[in-house]
Design a protein around this motif. Structure first.
Motif, short mmCIF file in Angstrom:
data_model
loop_
_atom_site.label_atom_id
_atom_site.label_comp_id
_atom_site.label_asym_id
_atom_site.label_seq_id
_atom_site.Cartn_x
_atom_site.Cartn_y
_atom_site.Cartn_z
N ILE A 17 -4.06 -9.42 -14.18
CA ILE A 17 -2.71 -9.36 -13.65
C ILE A 17 -2.82 -8.87 -12.21
O ILE A 17 -3.47 -7.86 -11.93
N TYR A 18 -2.21 -9.62 -11.29
CA TYR A 18 -2.26 -9.26 -9.88
C TYR A 18 -0.98 -8.52 -9.48
O TYR A 18 0.02 -8.56 -10.19
N GLU A 19 -1.03 -7.82 -8.34
CA GLU A 19 0.11 -7.02 -7.89
C GLU A 19 1.38 -7.83 -7.66
O GLU A 19 2.47 -7.29 -7.77
N ASP A 20 1.24 -9.11 -7.36
CA ASP A 20 2.43 -9.94 -7.16
C ASP A 20 3.03 -10.44 -8.48
O ASP A 20 3.99 -11.18 -8.49
N GLY A 21 2.43 -10.03 -9.60
CA GLY A 21 2.93 -10.41 -10.92
C GLY A 21 2.28 -11.65 -11.51
O GLY A 21 2.52 -11.99 -12.66
N ALA A 61 -5.70 -15.48 1.57
CA ALA A 61 -6.06 -14.09 1.29
C ALA A 61 -6.17 -13.87 -0.22
O ALA A 61 -5.41 -14.44 -1.01
N ALA A 62 -7.12 -13.03 -0.61
CA ALA A 62 -7.29 -12.69 -2.02
C ALA A 62 -6.17 -11.75 -2.46
O ALA A 62 -5.72 -10.90 -1.69
N LEU A 63 -5.71 -11.92 -3.68
CA LEU A 63 -4.67 -11.05 -4.23
C LEU A 63 -5.31 -9.77 -4.76
O LEU A 63 -6.46 -9.77 -5.22
N ARG A 64 -4.55 -8.67 -4.72
CA ARG A 64 -5.05 -7.40 -5.25
C ARG A 64 -4.80 -7.35 -6.76
O ARG A 64 -3.74 -7.74 -7.24
N ILE A 65 -5.78 -6.85 -7.49
CA ILE A 65 -5.69 -6.76 -8.94
C ILE A 65 -4.90 -5.53 -9.33
O ILE A 65 -5.19 -4.42 -8.88
N ALA A 66 -3.90 -5.72 -10.20
CA ALA A 66 -3.11 -4.61 -10.72
C ALA A 66 -3.74 -4.07 -12.00
O ALA A 66 -3.85 -2.86 -12.19
N SER A 67 -4.18 -4.98 -12.90
CA SER A 67 -4.81 -4.55 -14.14
C SER A 67 -5.63 -5.69 -14.73
O SER A 67 -5.41 -6.85 -14.41
N ILE A 68 -6.58 -5.30 -15.57
CA ILE A 68 -7.36 -6.29 -16.32
C ILE A 68 -7.29 -5.92 -17.79
O ILE A 68 -7.08 -4.77 -18.15
#
Length: 76
Positions: A17-21, A61-68
């Motif tokens: 799950i990425y920070e942008d949802g 740009a690479a997305l930031r990871i929120a959770s795995i």
């Protein structure tokens, strides 16, 4: 010469799950990177490295990871 049974590369699958949802499912991480005291932390680093390679190739740009989360496992 044929491979022996059980000697093939093993992978663990993760949902990211990425920070942008947004969500990416079934991201492969080699099983030998996981376990020990760090648990699934090496998986996040491996997925970040994969994302950076993809971003470099695509020019985005690479997305930031929120959770795995391991597929079939507990949320991390």
């Amino acid at each position: 010469m044929a491979n022996r049974p059980g000697t093939q590369a093993r992978f663990v699958l993760f949902d990211v799950i990425y920070e942008d949802g947004s969500r990416r499912s079934n991201r492969k991480v080699p099983a030998e990177l996981l376990g020990g005291l760090d648990g699934d932390l090496p998986a996040e680093k491996q997925i970040e490295a994969q994302d950076n390679e993809i971003a470099k190739a695509s020019g985005k740009a690479a997305l930031r990871i929120a959770s795995i989360q391991r597929v079939g496992g507990k949320k991390r």
